[in-house]
Design an enzyme around this catalytic site. Structure first.
Site, short mmCIF file in Angstrom:
data_model
loop_
_atom_site.label_atom_id
_atom_site.label_comp_id
_atom_site.label_asym_id
_atom_site.label_seq_id
_atom_site.Cartn_x
_atom_site.Cartn_y
_atom_site.Cartn_z
CG ASN A 1 1.12 -17.87 10.08
OD1 ASN A 1 0.59 -17.31 11.04
ND2 ASN A 1 2.22 -17.41 9.50
CB CYS B 1 2.98 -13.59 13.41
SG CYS B 1 2.43 -13.77 11.72
CG HIS C 1 4.03 -17.44 14.85
ND1 HIS C 1 2.66 -17.40 14.80
CD2 HIS C 1 4.48 -17.10 13.60
CE1 HIS C 1 2.30 -17.04 13.57
NE2 HIS C 1 3.38 -16.86 12.84
O1 UT7 Z 1 4.14 -15.71 10.22
C1 UT7 Z 1 5.47 -15.38 10.08
C2 UT7 Z 1 5.86 -15.18 8.72
N1 UT7 Z 1 5.83 -16.31 7.85
C3 UT7 Z 1 6.68 -17.33 7.94
O2 UT7 Z 1 7.32 -17.58 8.90
C4 UT7 Z 1 6.87 -18.14 6.69
C5 UT7 Z 1 8.35 -18.32 6.40
N2 UT7 Z 1 8.63 -19.06 5.19
C6 UT7 Z 1 8.32 -20.37 5.03
O3 UT7 Z 1 7.73 -21.01 5.88
C7 UT7 Z 1 8.82 -21.05 3.78
O4 UT7 Z 1 9.77 -20.24 3.14
C8 UT7 Z 1 7.68 -21.40 2.78
C9 UT7 Z 1 6.84 -22.53 3.35
C10 UT7 Z 1 6.85 -20.18 2.50
C11 UT7 Z 1 8.28 -21.90 1.46
O5 UT7 Z 1 9.13 -23.01 1.68
P1 UT7 Z 1 10.57 -23.05 1.01
O6 UT7 Z 1 11.15 -24.35 1.37
O7 UT7 Z 1 11.31 -21.80 1.46
O8 UT7 Z 1 10.24 -23.04 -0.52
P2 UT7 Z 1 10.58 -21.94 -1.63
O9 UT7 Z 1 9.82 -20.69 -1.40
O10 UT7 Z 1 12.06 -21.83 -1.75
O11 UT7 Z 1 10.02 -22.65 -2.92
C12 UT7 Z 1 10.54 -23.91 -3.40
C13 UT7 Z 1 9.78 -24.32 -4.63
C14 UT7 Z 1 9.68 -23.22 -5.67
O12 UT7 Z 1 9.81 -23.81 -6.93
P3 UT7 Z 1 11.21 -23.76 -7.73
O13 UT7 Z 1 11.53 -22.29 -7.88
O14 UT7 Z 1 12.19 -24.48 -6.86
O15 UT7 Z 1 10.90 -24.46 -9.00
C15 UT7 Z 1 8.26 -22.71 -5.50
O16 UT7 Z 1 7.74 -22.16 -6.69
O17 UT7 Z 1 8.43 -24.66 -4.29
C16 UT7 Z 1 7.51 -23.97 -5.15
N3 UT7 Z 1 6.27 -23.71 -4.39
C17 UT7 Z 1 5.27 -24.60 -4.32
N4 UT7 Z 1 5.11 -25.83 -4.84
C18 UT7 Z 1 3.97 -26.49 -4.57
C19 UT7 Z 1 5.94 -22.62 -3.67
N5 UT7 Z 1 4.73 -22.79 -3.12
C20 UT7 Z 1 4.29 -24.01 -3.51
C21 UT7 Z 1 3.11 -24.74 -3.25
N6 UT7 Z 1 3.00 -25.96 -3.79
N7 UT7 Z 1 2.12 -24.26 -2.47
#
Ligand code: UT7
Length: 334
Positions: free
Chosen positions: A291, A116, A261
């Site tokens: 992204n 990225c 980004h």
């Molecule tokens: O390009 C550079 C690299 N990439 C990034 O910069 C991405 C960096 N990371 C992020 O933007 C965030 O961490 C995410 C958007 C990927 C995830 O957001 P989060 O607030 O960190 O959520 P999480 O991964 O902690 O997941 C929270 C919950 C989980 O459920 P439980 O374990 O709390 O029951 C996930 O299973 O959300 C669940 N979850 C979803 N729910 C509905 C994960 N993906 C989804 C989804 N829809 N698509």
């Protein structure tokens, strides 16, 4: 502040026509919804390539527009530096396909892999080629077909990414221009390979080549430890803005537009706050593109110029973070 050696003469973008909204994931049978995706990421829709569209074809559309706006013909390009994590083939570089497509017969063409952050890495390489006199005119491109490497059964990653390309033509700054010539005022690049496994494709390379097993366990597709990556993204983007401002001897108040980004609007807001740039001076299009990896900053830059948000004399800071990890920033006067 250093005197600029290279400036951005024109930009362009190549975006697939097909739009996929958050609602469209329901048809894939994924347990996700618009509310979760918007709240956690800010993404509402992304563009996805259709049959026949490639990383090279998007790059070519972006490049032709950038060349036209820069008033540069294909024969005048000395180098093509293309950033991609999704090359059309593993050998040769997509940059040479682009060279052939454009008819840029004099150009040296090569890909760089910095995920990225790759467009800013490419701009920095171009600045170096120009500074050493190796090149006068360099085409830089960020082009990504993320839809080809994401796991469409993994809701934690597939909702985040999109396809697209952005390009810019960089040229030598006139050494006899006035006291405040336009061009690159600062560049900063860093990497930390000890964290590579937080965002990577485990298989499909030379170490674990493609096999029936790899295809079955989907280990050739993107794996990401989202929460960990998030923390590092916030930290590294903050470091990158600090360093670029220090190098240019500027503060956040001097920045007319911040182009971060576009991975997650929460990371963007944290970066802006740290850099002391108010959100009305931050370009955000993650809601429409998701992204697009190394295309993200390039697409946003092109849109901002097209919309008249960036005009002559404006000071713009670009900042990005991605797999590697890699992170980079650049301050440019237009
Ligand atoms: O390009 C550079 C690299 N990439 C990034 O910069 C991405 C960096 N990371 C992020 O933007 C965030 O961490 C995410 C958007 C990927 C995830 O957001 P989060 O607030 O960190 O959520 P999480 O991964 O902690 O997941 C929270 C919950 C989980 O459920 P439980 O374990 O709390 O029951 C996930 O299973 O959300 C669940 N979850 C979803 N729910 C509905 C994960 N993906 C989804 C989804 N829809 N698509």
């Amino acid at each position: 502040m250093k005197r600029p050696l290279a400036y951005i003469a024109g930009t362009g973008r190549g975006i697939p026509a097909k739009v996929m909204t958050n609602q469209d994931f329901a048809a894939l049978g994924l347990e996700t919804n618009d509310e979760w995706i918007v709240e956690r990421t800010g993404i509402r829709e992304r563009h996805i390539t259709a049959e026949g569209e490639t990383t090279c074809s998007m790059a070519a559309t972006a490049s032709r527009q950038a060349m036209e706006r820069a008033g540069v013909t294909a024969g005048e390009i000395d180098a093509i530096v293309l950033s991609t994590a999704t090359p059309d083939r593993l050998l040769p570089a997509t940059a040479v396909d682009l060279q052939a497509e454009l008819g840029a017969s004099r150009a040296a063409a090569f890909d760089i892999g910095a995920a990225c952050a790759g467009f800013i890495f490419a701009a920095s390489v171009a600045e170096g080629l120009i500074a050493t006199g190796t090149a006068e005119t360099v085409l830089i491109v960020g082009a990504e077909r993320m839809s080809s490497i994401i796991d469409w059964t993994d809701r934690a990653t597939c909702v985040l990414f999109g396809d697209g390309a952005g390009a810019a033509v960089m040229k030598r700054t006139n050494p006899s221009a006035g006291p405040h010539p336009k061009g690159v005022l600062a560049t900063y690049m860093r990497s930390d390979g000890t964290l590579a496994d937080l965002l990577y494709r485990p298989a499909g390379g030379a170490t674990i080549p493609f096999s029936a097993q790899v295809l079955a366990d989907r280990s050739h597709l993107v794996k990401m430890a989202g929460r960990e990556v998030f923390k590092h993204a916030v930290r590294s983007m903050a470091d990158a803005t600090d360093r670029a401002l220090d190098l240019a001897k500027l503060t956040g108040k001097d920045i007319d537009l911040l182009i971060p980004h576009q991975a997650n609007v929460r990371i963007i807001e944290a970066t802006a706050k740290h850099a002391n740039v108010s959100m009305d001076k931050v370009y955000v299009n993650v809601d429409r593109y998701g992204n697009t990896s190394s295309a993200s900053v390039a697409i946003a830059l092109d849109e901002a110029i097209e919309k008249g948000v960036i005009t002559e004399g404006k000071t713009v800071m670009l900042v990005a973070f991605g797999a590697g990890f890699t992170w980079a920033s650049m301050i440019v006067r237009f």
